[in-house]
Design a protein around this motif. Structure first.
Motif, PDB file in Angstrom:
ATOM      1  N   SER A   3      -1.310   8.726   1.472  1.00 48.01           N
ATOM      2  CA  SER A   3       0.111   8.458   1.354  1.00 48.01           C
ATOM      3  C   SER A   3       0.371   7.770   0.032  1.00 48.01           C
ATOM      4  N   GLY A   4       1.643   7.536  -0.213  1.00 44.47           N
ATOM      5  CA  GLY A   4       2.006   6.961  -1.486  1.00 44.47           C
ATOM      6  C   GLY A   4       2.452   5.521  -1.438  1.00 44.47           C
ATOM      7  N   SER A   5       2.355   4.845  -0.293  1.00 42.42           N
ATOM      8  CA  SER A   5       2.803   3.460  -0.257  1.00 42.42           C
ATOM      9  C   SER A   5       2.081   2.680   0.840  1.00 42.42           C
ATOM     10  N   PHE A   6       2.044   1.381   0.629  1.00 39.33           N
ATOM     11  CA  PHE A   6       1.463   0.505   1.643  1.00 39.33           C
ATOM     12  C   PHE A   6       2.254   0.602   2.939  1.00 39.33           C
ATOM     13  N   GLU A   7       3.573   0.653   2.832  1.00 34.88           N
ATOM     14  CA  GLU A   7       4.415   0.722   4.030  1.00 34.88           C
ATOM     15  C   GLU A   7       4.117   1.961   4.855  1.00 34.88           C
ATOM     16  N   HIS A   8       3.876   3.086   4.195  1.00 34.27           N
ATOM     17  CA  HIS A   8       3.535   4.318   4.908  1.00 34.27           C
ATOM     18  C   HIS A   8       2.193   4.153   5.621  1.00 34.27           C
ATOM     19  N   ASP A   9       1.220   3.569   4.937  1.00 41.32           N
ATOM     20  CA  ASP A   9      -0.096   3.363   5.540  1.00 41.32           C
ATOM     21  C   ASP A   9      -0.014   2.386   6.708  1.00 41.32           C
ATOM     22  N   LYS A  91      -5.792  -1.419  -2.013  1.00 48.06           N
ATOM     23  CA  LYS A  91      -5.382  -0.303  -2.870  1.00 48.06           C
ATOM     24  C   LYS A  91      -4.021  -0.564  -3.516  1.00 48.06           C
ATOM     25  N   TYR A  92      -3.091  -1.093  -2.735  1.00 52.42           N
ATOM     26  CA  TYR A  92      -1.723  -1.298  -3.227  1.00 52.42           C
ATOM     27  C   TYR A  92      -1.474  -2.736  -3.669  1.00 52.42           C
ATOM     28  N   ARG A  94      -1.527  -5.575  -2.055  1.00 53.73           N
ATOM     29  CA  ARG A  94      -0.602  -6.231  -1.129  1.00 53.73           C
ATOM     30  C   ARG A  94      -1.374  -7.207  -0.257  1.00 53.73           C
TER      31      ARG A  94
END
Length: 146
Positions: A3-9, A91-92, A94
Motif C-alpha cells: 500500500s501507499g500509506s501507514f493509514e492503509h496498512d 517504513k513510513y 511513524r
C-alpha cells in the motif's frame, strides 16, 4: 502490505485482526473486542467477545473449539499482524502505538479504534497488560447490565 500509506496498512492490520477473531468465534459474538500492546518490546494480541449478552474470553465460549492449539494459532496470527504494523511504522517513519483497543459491532460492521502512544503499564511497578485487559472487560461487562 503493498500500500501507499501507514493509514492503509493500519486499516489492513486491524481488518485482519477482527477477521481472525470473527472466524475463531464462529458467528456467536455480537461484538468483538481486541486489545493489543507493543509496549516494552512485547507484542500481544488479546481478543474477547460479547456472546449472549455477556463478556466472554476466548477460552470460555461454549459451542466452539477453544482448545489450546486453536487459541495459540489465533494469538500467533494476531501477533504477526502487530509485527506487520511495526514494519509499516518503520517504513513510513511513524510511531508505533503502545496500545490499540478495537471494538467491532457485528450487526452493522462498525469499528471503533483507540490508540495510545505513551507507556501504559511498563512504567508501573505492579500493573500488567493482563490488568488492563481485565479492567476493560469489566467496563464492558458493567455497560452491558446498564
Amino acid at each position: 502490505m503493498n500500500s501507499g500509506s501507514f493509514e492503509h496498512d493500519l486499516a489492513d492490520v486491524q481488518s485482519e485482526m477482527i477477521a481472525a477473531a470473527l472466524e475463531y468465534v464462529d458467528g456467536r459474538a455480537s461484538d468483538v473486542y481486541v486489545y493489543c500492546t507493543t509496549e516494552g518490546g512485547v507484542f500481544q494480541y488479546d481478543p474477547f467477545f460479547v456472546v449472549d449478552g455477556k463478556v466472554a474470553e476466548r477460552h470460555k465460549i461454549a459451542g466452539i473449539d477453544t482448545s489450546i492449539p486453536r487459541q495459540r494459532a489465533l494469538v500467533k496470527y494476531g501477533n504477526q499482524q502487530l509485527l506487520r504494523l511495526k514494519d509499516a511504522a518503520k517504513k513510513y517513519d511513524r510511531p508505533l502505538p503502545t496500545q490499540i483497543k478495537l471494538h467491532y459491532v457485528v450487526a452493522d460492521g462498525s469499528l471503533d479504534a483507540s490508540y495510545e502512544y505513551e507507556m501504559q503499564y511498563t512504567n508501573h511497578s505492579s500493573l500488567t497488560a493482563a490488568d488492563i485487559v481485565q479492567e476493560w472487560q469489566s467496563e464492558i461487562s458493567d455497560s452491558l447490565v446498564d
